[in-house]
Design a protein around this motif. Structure first.
Motif, PDB file in Angstrom:
ATOM      1  N   PHE A 283       0.854  -1.188   0.000  1.00 40.71           N
ATOM      2  CA  PHE A 283       0.000   0.000   0.000  1.00 40.71           C
ATOM      3  C   PHE A 283       0.888   1.235   0.000  1.00 40.71           C
ATOM      4  O   PHE A 283       2.087   1.170   0.325  1.00 40.71           O
ATOM      5  N   CYS A 284       0.318   2.338  -0.417  1.00 39.08           N
ATOM      6  CA  CYS A 284       1.051   3.608  -0.372  1.00 39.08           C
ATOM      7  C   CYS A 284       0.110   4.686   0.134  1.00 39.08           C
ATOM      8  O   CYS A 284      -1.108   4.491   0.212  1.00 39.08           O
ATOM      9  N   VAL A 285       0.687   5.820   0.493  1.00 37.00           N
ATOM     10  CA  VAL A 285      -0.072   6.880   1.146  1.00 37.00           C
ATOM     11  C   VAL A 285      -0.028   8.155   0.312  1.00 37.00           C
ATOM     12  O   VAL A 285       1.026   8.547  -0.190  1.00 37.00           O
ATOM     13  N   SER A 286      -1.184   8.774   0.144  1.00 29.35           N
ATOM     14  CA  SER A 286      -1.272  10.092  -0.482  1.00 29.35           C
ATOM     15  C   SER A 286      -2.074  11.001   0.446  1.00 29.35           C
ATOM     16  O   SER A 286      -2.506  10.573   1.526  1.00 29.35           O
ATOM     17  N   ALA A 287      -2.284  12.241   0.022  1.00 28.30           N
ATOM     18  CA  ALA A 287      -3.030  13.191   0.844  1.00 28.30           C
ATOM     19  C   ALA A 287      -4.176  13.768   0.030  1.00 28.30           C
ATOM     20  O   ALA A 287      -3.987  14.186  -1.115  1.00 28.30           O
ATOM     21  N   ASN A 288      -5.359  13.770   0.627  1.00 32.13           N
ATOM     22  CA  ASN A 288      -6.522  14.375  -0.003  1.00 32.13           C
ATOM     23  C   ASN A 288      -6.513  15.853   0.326  1.00 32.13           C
ATOM     24  O   ASN A 288      -6.790  16.254   1.456  1.00 32.13           O
ATOM     25  N   LEU A 289      -6.204  16.660  -0.687  1.00 34.40           N
ATOM     26  CA  LEU A 289      -6.087  18.104  -0.480  1.00 34.40           C
ATOM     27  C   LEU A 289      -7.442  18.729  -0.205  1.00 34.40           C
ATOM     28  O   LEU A 289      -7.552  19.714   0.519  1.00 34.40           O
ATOM     29  N   THR A 290      -8.482  18.137  -0.771  1.00 32.74           N
ATOM     30  CA  THR A 290      -9.827  18.679  -0.622  1.00 32.74           C
ATOM     31  C   THR A 290     -10.337  18.526   0.800  1.00 32.74           C
ATOM     32  O   THR A 290     -10.894  19.457   1.382  1.00 32.74           O
ATOM     33  N   HIS A 291     -10.140  17.324   1.378  1.00 26.72           N
ATOM     34  CA  HIS A 291     -10.672  17.041   2.711  1.00 26.72           C
ATOM     35  C   HIS A 291      -9.603  17.009   3.799  1.00 26.72           C
ATOM     36  O   HIS A 291      -9.903  16.679   4.951  1.00 26.72           O
ATOM     37  N   ALA A 292      -8.356  17.318   3.435  1.00 24.22           N
ATOM     38  CA  ALA A 292      -7.253  17.389   4.404  1.00 24.22           C
ATOM     39  C   ALA A 292      -7.127  16.105   5.214  1.00 24.22           C
ATOM     40  O   ALA A 292      -7.115  16.111   6.444  1.00 24.22           O
ATOM     41  N   LYS A 293      -7.007  14.964   4.527  1.00 23.56           N
ATOM     42  CA  LYS A 293      -6.838  13.695   5.221  1.00 23.56           C
ATOM     43  C   LYS A 293      -5.946  12.779   4.400  1.00 23.56           C
ATOM     44  O   LYS A 293      -5.829  12.919   3.174  1.00 23.56           O
ATOM     45  N   ALA A 294      -5.300  11.851   5.089  1.00 24.51           N
ATOM     46  CA  ALA A 294      -4.430  10.889   4.423  1.00 24.51           C
ATOM     47  C   ALA A 294      -5.268   9.788   3.784  1.00 24.51           C
ATOM     48  O   ALA A 294      -6.344   9.444   4.276  1.00 24.51           O
ATOM     49  N   ILE A 295      -4.765   9.240   2.677  1.00 20.89           N
ATOM     50  CA  ILE A 295      -5.432   8.148   1.975  1.00 20.89           C
ATOM     51  C   ILE A 295      -4.463   6.983   1.880  1.00 20.89           C
ATOM     52  O   ILE A 295      -3.289   7.162   1.533  1.00 20.89           O
ATOM     53  N   VAL A 296      -4.954   5.785   2.184  1.00 19.45           N
ATOM     54  CA  VAL A 296      -4.159   4.573   2.035  1.00 19.45           C
ATOM     55  C   VAL A 296      -4.657   3.837   0.793  1.00 19.45           C
ATOM     56  O   VAL A 296      -5.811   3.412   0.743  1.00 19.45           O
ATOM     57  N   HIS A 297      -3.784   3.692  -0.209  1.00 16.52           N
ATOM     58  CA  HIS A 297      -4.136   3.005  -1.446  1.00 16.52           C
ATOM     59  C   HIS A 297      -3.723   1.539  -1.325  1.00 16.52           C
ATOM     60  O   HIS A 297      -2.535   1.219  -1.276  1.00 16.52           O
ATOM     61  N   ASP A 298      -4.709   0.635  -1.265  1.00 15.21           N
ATOM     62  CA  ASP A 298      -4.401  -0.790  -1.173  1.00 15.21           C
ATOM     63  C   ASP A 298      -5.105  -1.610  -2.246  1.00 15.21           C
ATOM     64  O   ASP A 298      -5.160  -2.838  -2.172  1.00 15.21           O
ATOM     65  N   SER A 299      -5.644  -0.941  -3.243  1.00 16.27           N
ATOM     66  CA  SER A 299      -6.251  -1.621  -4.381  1.00 16.27           C
ATOM     67  C   SER A 299      -6.275  -0.658  -5.558  1.00 16.27           C
ATOM     68  O   SER A 299      -6.031   0.546  -5.406  1.00 16.27           O
ATOM     69  N   GLY A 300      -6.563  -1.201  -6.732  1.00 15.99           N
ATOM     70  CA  GLY A 300      -6.619  -0.359  -7.925  1.00 15.99           C
ATOM     71  C   GLY A 300      -5.317  -0.372  -8.703  1.00 15.99           C
ATOM     72  O   GLY A 300      -4.367  -1.096  -8.380  1.00 15.99           O
ATOM     73  N   LEU A 301      -5.257   0.454  -9.761  1.00 10.92           N
ATOM     74  CA  LEU A 301      -4.071   0.531 -10.597  1.00 10.92           C
ATOM     75  C   LEU A 301      -2.866   1.007  -9.795  1.00 10.92           C
ATOM     76  O   LEU A 301      -2.922   2.056  -9.148  1.00 10.92           O
ATOM     77  N   LEU A 302      -1.785   0.258  -9.858  1.00  9.41           N
ATOM     78  CA  LEU A 302      -0.582   0.582  -9.093  1.00  9.41           C
ATOM     79  C   LEU A 302       0.015   1.911  -9.539  1.00  9.41           C
ATOM     80  O   LEU A 302       0.382   2.743  -8.710  1.00  9.41           O
ATOM     81  N   LYS A 303       0.099   2.118 -10.853  1.00 10.91           N
ATOM     82  CA  LYS A 303       0.745   3.339 -11.335  1.00 10.91           C
ATOM     83  C   LYS A 303      -0.043   4.586 -10.934  1.00 10.91           C
ATOM     84  O   LYS A 303       0.539   5.648 -10.679  1.00 10.91           O
ATOM     85  N   ARG A 304      -1.357   4.473 -10.849  1.00 16.20           N
ATOM     86  CA  ARG A 304      -2.160   5.621 -10.440  1.00 16.20           C
ATOM     87  C   ARG A 304      -1.973   5.917  -8.953  1.00 16.20           C
ATOM     88  O   ARG A 304      -1.890   7.074  -8.548  1.00 16.20           O
ATOM     89  N   ALA A 305      -1.911   4.865  -8.147  1.00 15.42           N
ATOM     90  CA  ALA A 305      -1.698   5.061  -6.710  1.00 15.42           C
ATOM     91  C   ALA A 305      -0.338   5.692  -6.448  1.00 15.42           C
ATOM     92  O   ALA A 305      -0.209   6.610  -5.632  1.00 15.42           O
TER      93      ALA A 305
END
Length: 619
Positions: free
Chosen positions: A433-455
């Protein structure tokens, strides 16, 4: 609902209570025997509720056999699992102490036997034994501290294994899994043939109460003797298959990776009341072929997660056993631009030290390296992929009109496609999994599914440098904004041994102390285009933005450092965040430093199966 069971011996109850580590361990056997008349056996079938949140608290219980799950529903109606209660542990004492209604709901995960104490009996125990009251207080504090932190391997004792089709070699799978689990404690593989061998022909299909009681008592004895029990279900629906489902702390649905998942699980399996955690195991005949279409299996089996296992690959069974028992090894890789190439050296050092990597995660550059490793590449391939990408394709030389970001992003997207293709996270060999930040809602996102390159693209979308990703109207940016070293996320998911590699410097972008203010942009430009001019030690706009991005995560990284089992910070501060051409030096710096740190760490820990540096628990 409580179901009293009069078929048990109260002499056995007294012996069990005396042997527990709970409040009854401080009582003399004579005191326990004086309570005999007030003890009541309660049998709770798997899936049924023992205690309902909000009910009056009029008794407490001690688990004799089986397992309970504690959960609480909040004001929004969301149910949160708080923990699990196993053999020898007590439950329900909080309401008796506070006089309040039940704080949470307690449900039997599998067929469970308990002893019930009335409120009067409980109060007499506490009033006459201050040590018992102290033990209760300590246990309640520990439970409150652990709420929301329980890892899925905690309390594992029984594993039900069900084949999803006739083509699954279930007996062979159970045999191999038993051998892997046996490295962490005595393990027994049970099936209907063993049951009938012990009790006689026809026992596995008998459904009368007397036979059920005999089987339950036998299973209780086995659970007390073995650390883990593997229940191999019959090929089709049967009373034994139902028993396997009811007795399981964990249900593994095993399928061939090439099979077609059913639209739904057959109702005849009688799984509707089973509360055991459900997981998919996909068996692969060809270990060199990448998994695909894993998500198709989730819905029909309501699986919480999945595992890819090479049918004839012992290390995959070892990894599955570590994950199930809470002894997995998780590696967390932090962001830091070109300095993140040091992660490659750390991975090489771990491989040479025979320390497995069961789960891997990262932020920004850490997300890139972690994703590459999760695809199954060896060290040399990892090195060449990054050389080709960061140096050969040079994605940072892709300037555009700086209205949203400095980079157009087309080169970056092409590089990520070269690295990851159309791979999906759920189809990776190991958990990622990898971590990004939701700028709109000011919260961290954990990507554990979906297209790898997009995450990965989301995790490394540096604000102002690379354009944010759009996701249902939200803007997603680099995870380093909120969590540049997600060791805390790995700790919650892994529950075992967690390593964290930090390549973000504590001090960065220092300038000449003689400067009272930064030189003008024209002077900086002149110093760079004029070969005779004195170089000015001033960071460029990319470096300033990167450092600004990471400031909010520096303090969080300090907290992560204290929580992980091994914190590795390679000496790469002297390299620039865009110094990709120093790849060999940066990788070697990570390797040399990690090798020493790992040697020191392993020297301080007992040997364990297959290179895991943390010692397994005693049988």
């Amino acid at each position: 609902m409580d179901k009293p069971d009069s078929g048990r011996s109260k002499v056995d109850i007294v012996g069990l209570l005396a042997a527990t580590t709970g409040i009854f361990s401080v009582l003399e056997e004579a005191d326990l025997r004086r309570l005999e008349s007030e003890l009541e056996w309660v049998g709770v079938p798997g899936g049924e509720i023992l205690i309902q949140q909000g009910d009056p608290g009029d008794s407490m219980y001690v688990v004799v056999s089986g397992r309970l799950r504690v959960s609480r529903r909040n004001d929004e109606g969301t149910e949160q699992v708080l923990g699990e209660i196993g053999r020898g542990e007590s439950v329900g004492e909080m309401a008796l102490l506070t006089g309040e209604h039940r704080f949470a709901t307690v449900r039997a995960i599998r067929d469970s036997g308990l002893v019930r104490f009335s409120q009067d009996a409980f109060e007499r125990i506490v009033s006459k034994n201050p040590g018992a009251a102290m033990l209760i207080a300590r246990r309640l504090v520990m439970r409150l501290e652990q709420q929301g932190k329980a890892n899925v391997g905690h309390g594992l004792s029984t594993v039900g294994v069900v084949a999803t089709g006739n083509d699954v070699p279930l007996a062979d799978f159970c045999t191999r899994l038993t051998a892997a689990l046996a490295q962490w404690g005595p393990t027994l593989h049970l099936n209907s043939a063993m049951l009938e061998s012990h009790f006689g022909p026809g026992t596995a299909t008998a459904q009368d109460d007397a036979t059920t009681l005999r089987i339950d008592a036998w299973l209780d004895e086995l659970e007390a003797k073995y650390k883990y029990l593997i229940y191999e279900a019959d090929p089709g629906p049967s009373p034994w298959t139902d028993c396997c489902a009811r007795q399981a702390d964990r249900l593994l649905f095993v399928a061939r990776s090439t099979a077609t998942p059913p639209a739904k699980v057959a109702a005849s399996l009688s799984l509707e009341h089973t509360t055991a955690r459900r997981e998919m195991v996909l068996l692969h005949v060809d270990g060199n072929r990448s998994p695909s279409e894993t998500r198709r299996w989730y819905e029909p089996f309501r699986a919480a997660t999945h595992h890819h296992v090479g049918m004839n690959t012992p290390s995959d069974y070892d990894r599955l056993a570590r994950i199930m028992t809470g002894h997995a090894v998780g590696l967390t890789l932090g962001g830091g631009g070109a300095r993140g190439l040091a992660h490659l050296g750390v991975i090489r050092a771990m491989q040479e030290a025979r320390i497995p990597i069961d789960m891997i995660c990262g932020t920004s550059m850490g997300a890139v390296i972690a994703g590459q490793y999760a695809m199954g590449h060896d060290f040399q391939t990892l090195l060449e992929i990054n050389r080709k990408g960061w140096i050969g394709m040079d994605p940072l030389k892709d300037k555009t009109l700086p209205l949203v970001a400095l980079l157009a992003g087309k080169k970056l997207d092409r590089m990520l496609t070269m690295m990851f293709g159309d791979a999906r996270i759920e189809d990776l060999w190991i958990k990622y999994f990898c971590v990004s930040a939701n700028l709109t809602h000011a919260k961290a996102i954990v990507h554990d599914s979906g297209l790898l390159k997009r995450a990965v693209r989301a995790s490394m979308a540096i604000p102002g440098v690379a354009a944010p990703l759009c996701d249902n109207g939200d803007l997603i940016v680099d995870g380093g904004v909120l969590n540049n070293l997600p060791g805390d996320v790995m700790r919650a998911i892994c529950g075992g041994t967690v390593f964290a590699v930090d390549v973000s410097p504590q001090k960065d972008l220092a300038v000449d102390p003689a400067y009272r203010e930064l030189p003008s942009a024209w002077r900086i430009l002149w110093s760079r285009v004029n070969p005779l001019a004195k170089p000015l030690n001033v960071p460029n706009i990319f470096a300033v933005m990167m450092r600004t991005l990471m400031l909010s995560s520096v303090h969080k990284s300090d907290l992560v450092m204290k929580d992980v089992d091994l914190y590795i910070r390679p000496p790469v501060d002297s390299y620039g965040i865009f110094e990709w051409h120093s790849i060999d030096k940066i990788v070697d710096a990570g390797y040399q430093y990690a090798r020493k740190k790992l040697e020191e760490w392993q020297a301080g820990h007992s040997a364990a199966p297959h290179g895991v540096a943390a010692a397994p628990p005693p049988p």
